[in-house]
Design a protein around this motif. Structure first.
Motif, PDB file in Angstrom:
ATOM      1  N   ARG A 122       0.808  -1.267  -0.014  1.00  0.00           N
ATOM      2  CA  ARG A 122       0.098  -0.118   0.033  1.00  0.00           C
ATOM      3  C   ARG A 122       0.944   1.017  -0.108  1.00  0.00           C
ATOM      4  N   GLU A 123       0.349   2.427  -0.371  1.00  0.00           N
ATOM      5  CA  GLU A 123       1.128   3.587  -0.524  1.00  0.00           C
ATOM      6  C   GLU A 123       0.968   4.340   0.876  1.00  0.00           C
ATOM      7  N   ARG A 124       2.112   4.903   1.430  1.00  0.00           N
ATOM      8  CA  ARG A 124       2.068   5.491   2.668  1.00  0.00           C
ATOM      9  C   ARG A 124       1.214   6.842   2.745  1.00  0.00           C
ATOM     10  N   PRO A 125       0.216   6.910   3.486  1.00  0.00           N
ATOM     11  CA  PRO A 125      -0.561   7.992   3.474  1.00  0.00           C
ATOM     12  C   PRO A 125      -0.093   9.401   3.862  1.00  0.00           C
ATOM     13  N   ARG A 126      -0.514  10.492   3.882  1.00  0.00           N
ATOM     14  CA  ARG A 126       0.029  11.771   4.136  1.00  0.00           C
ATOM     15  C   ARG A 126       0.328  11.723   5.593  1.00  0.00           C
ATOM     16  N   SER A 127      -0.642  10.984   6.593  1.00  0.00           N
ATOM     17  CA  SER A 127      -0.263  10.996   7.948  1.00  0.00           C
ATOM     18  C   SER A 127       0.865  10.398   8.266  1.00  0.00           C
ATOM     19  N   ARG A 129       3.593  10.048   6.287  1.00  0.00           N
ATOM     20  CA  ARG A 129       4.716  10.870   5.964  1.00  0.00           C
ATOM     21  C   ARG A 129       5.011  12.164   6.553  1.00  0.00           C
ATOM     22  N   TYR A 140      -5.298  12.902  -1.381  1.00  0.00           N
ATOM     23  CA  TYR A 140      -5.659  11.473  -1.793  1.00  0.00           C
ATOM     24  C   TYR A 140      -4.123  10.796  -1.883  1.00  0.00           C
ATOM     25  N   THR A 141      -4.244   9.512  -1.834  1.00  0.00           N
ATOM     26  CA  THR A 141      -3.111   8.660  -2.143  1.00  0.00           C
ATOM     27  C   THR A 141      -3.490   8.372  -3.759  1.00  0.00           C
ATOM     28  N   GLU A 144      -6.577   6.059  -3.809  1.00  0.00           N
ATOM     29  CA  GLU A 144      -7.569   6.755  -3.299  1.00  0.00           C
ATOM     30  C   GLU A 144      -8.168   7.578  -4.574  1.00  0.00           C
ATOM     31  N   THR A 243       2.098  10.146  -4.112  1.00  0.00           N
ATOM     32  CA  THR A 243       2.445   8.845  -4.987  1.00  0.00           C
ATOM     33  C   THR A 243       3.290   8.229  -4.278  1.00  0.00           C
TER      34      THR A 243
END
Length: 408
Positions: A122-127, A129, A140-141, A144, A243
């Motif tokens: 899965r992509e690491r979300p903003r939180s 990072r 979004y990722t 999403e 991304t």
């Protein structure tokens, strides 16, 4: 509540391209009871949300959209005789080859002769990072974003993409499909070529640039960035897409005490997709976040012979030497040295680097002996695969120490 107990020959967890490829080939080869569990309501994995073309090759067809590719993979598995069950969540382990699950039918406990983990990445979300600022709508990722666009949800009008990997290009294409203007793509990496300083794929690529904050409430109004020379600015936008920065979905592996590789953060595994947990195989982007859907599916199909061998003999190698990398290399996969000189898929190892490599020499050593040395023929970039040919394996000692791969 009573827990229903069942047995199967092979239990596959995850119905993305890797899990479906494994199930299709195992069932087609004569393994009678192959069952796939998927927590989503629809099988197919990430490609289900990728409506751009370019998916598929070889036996599954070529040049299709992601949803069509997912349907073909699903159909191949069921046509071969595998049992595919969606809406089923695996909650934990009750033994080395026994998994607890829950779904519409209640609680289950399933025991298999072999378990295949294909839980993906899965992509690491903003939180995750740790990007500061407000918590507005419009963040979004890639996954999403693709789901929102193709469910016909409103996205916005101006977007900034954070990342410079192949998936960021897919995000830009998705935004254009939704008639959203891409203001810029932002990366903290240096440019690969001088041309990268100018527009690429219809939007400027800002290299050596760090995102410092998101602004706006309740809707995003801008992305604050800082350039390497200290200049700061805010890019006006109402949408931002984070991304890349993939991480293996390894929670189930961790719960089962399947040892992880420190570089990939997925299960440590050898060229036959055996983990260090006897009877537990792993395949796909759980092992190396992230490669193409075609690579994941090919790995699933390549799993057939090792699984059938284990079902027939119960054999499992122990004490396999590790493969490790030195900075600036980030990881190598496979990362265990299998017995009998077993070769990885396509006769090569996959590596990643954290910085660009130009005119570098790739070296592999074991116990002070040099097994391989060759200059890279082309530059290697972060986020792109770098390959190490496997011809040196015949010189490696399967009972020796760690094989260390470095660049000079």
């Amino acid at each position: 509540m009573t827990r229903r107990e069942r047995t199967v020959d092979v239990l596959v967890v995850g119905a993305g391209p890797a899990g479906l490829g494994a199930a299709a080939e195992l069932a087609a080869s004569g393994v009678r009871r192959v069952e796939v569990l998927e927590r989503e309501q629809t099988a197919g994995g990430i490609p289900r949300h990728c409506h751009h073309a370019g998916f598929g090759s070889g036996r599954t067809g070529g040049g299709t959209s992601g949803p069509e590719y997912a349907r073909r993979c699903t159909a191949a598995a069921t046509r071969a005789g595998a049992t595919l069950r969606t809406g089923i969540t695996v909650t934990g382990w009750a033994g080395p080859h026994t998994l607890d699950a829950t779904g519409p039918g209640g609680l289950e406990r399933i025991t298999a002769q072999a378990v295949v983990l294909a839980t993906g990445a899965r992509e690491r979300p903003r939180s995750a990072r740790l990007v500061p600022g407000t918590r507005p709508a419009g963040v979004y990722t890639t996954g999403e974003l693709q789901q929102a666009v193709h469910l016909h949800q409103h996205i916005g009008t101006r977007a900034v993409i954070i990342g410079d990997e192949p998936v960021s290009i897919a995000a830009a294409e998705t935004l254009r499909t939704a008639q959203v203007a891409v203001v810029a793509r932002v990366t903290d990496r240096p440019p690969a070529l001088p041309a990268a300083l100018g527009p690429r794929h219809g939007a400027p690529l800002l290299t050596r640039t760090t995102v410092t904050a998101l602004t706006g409430r309740p809707r995003l109004t801008g992305v604050a960035v800082r350039h390497q020379d200290g200049r700061t600015t805010t890019l006006p936008c109402d949408t931002v897409v984070f991304t890349g920065d993939w991480i293996p979905d390894h929670e189930l592996a961790r719960r089962g005490d399947v040892p992880l590789d420190p570089g990939t953060r997925g299960p440590a595994y050898d060229a036959a997709y055996r983990t260090r947990a006897p009877g537990v195989f792993a395949v796909g982007n759980l092992l190396h976040a992230v490669e193409s859907a075609g690579t994941a599916a090919a790995e699933g199909r390549a799993l057939t012979a090792p699984v059938r061998h284990h079902l027939a003999t119960g054999a499992w190698p122990a004490g396999l030497p590790a493969l490790a990398v030195a900075a600036p290399l980030a990881w190598i996969a496979p990362n265990l040295l299998g017995p009998d000189g077993e070769r990885p898929l396509h006769d090569r190892f996959i590596l990643r680097t954290v910085r660009q490599l130009t005119a570098s020499v790739l070296v592999a050593r074991q116990d002070g002996r040099e097994l391989y040395r060759r200059r890279l023929l082309r530059p290697a970039r972060p986020g792109r695969p770098l390959h190490l040919p496997a011809g040196w394996l015949e010189r490696a000692d399967p009972h020796g120490g760690t094989v260390r791969v470095s660049v000079g």
